[in-house]
Enzyme design. Structure first.
Site, mmCIF file in Angstrom:
data_model
loop_
_atom_site.group_PDB
_atom_site.id
_atom_site.type_symbol
_atom_site.label_atom_id
_atom_site.label_comp_id
_atom_site.label_asym_id
_atom_site.label_seq_id
_atom_site.Cartn_x
_atom_site.Cartn_y
_atom_site.Cartn_z
ATOM 1 N N CYS A 96 -7.913 13.221 -8.414
ATOM 2 C CA CYS A 96 -7.834 12.177 -7.404
ATOM 3 C C CYS A 96 -7.798 10.676 -7.895
ATOM 4 O O CYS A 96 -8.275 10.253 -8.998
ATOM 5 C CB CYS A 96 -9.481 12.129 -6.405
ATOM 6 S SG CYS A 96 -9.308 10.980 -5.151
ATOM 7 N N HIS A 138 -7.564 17.893 0.984
ATOM 8 C CA HIS A 138 -8.091 16.877 0.380
ATOM 9 C C HIS A 138 -8.070 15.402 0.834
ATOM 10 O O HIS A 138 -9.102 14.810 0.849
ATOM 11 C CB HIS A 138 -7.328 16.806 -1.078
ATOM 12 C CG HIS A 138 -7.755 15.848 -2.122
ATOM 13 N ND1 HIS A 138 -8.183 16.182 -3.222
ATOM 14 C CD2 HIS A 138 -7.693 14.440 -1.994
ATOM 15 C CE1 HIS A 138 -8.462 14.950 -4.036
ATOM 16 N NE2 HIS A 138 -7.935 14.045 -3.282
ATOM 17 N N GLU A 139 -6.874 14.897 1.404
ATOM 18 C CA GLU A 139 -6.916 13.789 2.210
ATOM 19 C C GLU A 139 -7.696 13.523 3.484
ATOM 20 O O GLU A 139 -8.249 12.616 3.535
ATOM 21 C CB GLU A 139 -5.551 13.468 2.456
ATOM 22 C CG GLU A 139 -4.594 13.487 1.039
ATOM 23 C CD GLU A 139 -5.041 12.549 0.172
ATOM 24 O OE1 GLU A 139 -5.647 11.344 0.221
ATOM 25 O OE2 GLU A 139 -4.662 13.193 -1.211
ATOM 26 N N HIS A 142 -11.164 12.645 2.733
ATOM 27 C CA HIS A 142 -11.326 11.243 2.345
ATOM 28 C C HIS A 142 -11.533 10.464 3.959
ATOM 29 O O HIS A 142 -12.653 9.688 3.782
ATOM 30 C CB HIS A 142 -10.237 10.481 1.789
ATOM 31 C CG HIS A 142 -10.077 10.771 0.392
ATOM 32 N ND1 HIS A 142 -11.020 10.303 -0.339
ATOM 33 C CD2 HIS A 142 -9.028 11.372 -0.197
ATOM 34 C CE1 HIS A 142 -10.624 10.576 -1.638
ATOM 35 N NE2 HIS A 142 -9.303 11.245 -2.042
HETATM 36 ZN ZN LIG Z 1 -8.586 11.923 -3.543
#
Ligand SMILES: [Zn+2]
Length: 183
Positions: A96, A138-139, A142
């Site tokens: 990341c 993954h995004e 966030h």
């Molecule tokens: Zn990330």
């Protein structure tokens, strides 16, 4: 001309914030979205979420296949995305931009169905699998203040404990911006 934005590093409170829904009509997005996309490419990312550049909105950019041979830039922006269903499992190494020099294997769903708004305000429902599904998951994390190291095994977490602690200790809000001036 788009601007490359400074990257927030783990320890910055905005990376632990559940982000606010965005309005595709918000005039701020006119300049922000090109900046977000440019910053993703400049930092060699295949995805970048708004809070990684300090913006509290449920938005991320992705381009999962960029950087592979013969692949041209094909950025997509997802506004207020939702993951509607998940199936199967896959495990792969992730990194990341907001956790420099940290890599670990992360379990993810193999296939997802998701929905989002485009910058034009159109609602899209789509499925993704394999690496594209990993990038979206993954995004998406966030946007809820989750980073990939939250999802790794406790043994892997133990191994990274010192590195993560050091990173977070150095990082006081606003003090830990990585502007990558050295480049
Ligand atoms: Zn990330």
């Amino acid at each position: 001309m788009p601007t490359t934005l400074p990257i927030r590093i783990l320890g910055d409170a905005i990376l632990r914030t559940k982000l606010q829904p965005a309005d595709p009509q918000d005039p701020f997005l006119k300049s922000f979205l090109p900046d977000l996309i440019q910053t993703m490419y400049e930092r060699d990312g295949v995805g970048l979420a708004a809070n990684q550049v300090g913006v509290n909105l449920r938005i991320f950019a992705i381009d999962p296949w960029w950087g592979r041979e013969d692949e041209e830039q094909n950025p997509r922006v997802l506004i207020n995305p939702e993951i509607l269903s998940m199936e199967g499992e896959q495990i792969g190494e992730e990194g990341c931009i907001s956790l420099p020099e940290i890599y670990a294997n992360v379990p993810r769903a193999l296939k997802i169905t998701y929905r989002y708004l485009t910058p034009e305000g159109e609602s899209i429902t789509a499925t993704a699998e394999g690496f594209e599904a990993v990038v979206i998951q993954h995004e998406y994390d966030h946007l809820d203040g989750i980073v990939f190291t939250d999802r790794i095994s406790s043994l892997a977490k133990l191994k990274l404990k010192r590195k993560l602690k050091d990173m977070e200790a150095q990082a006081q809000d606003g003090v830990n911006l990585r502007i990558y001036e050295e480049e």
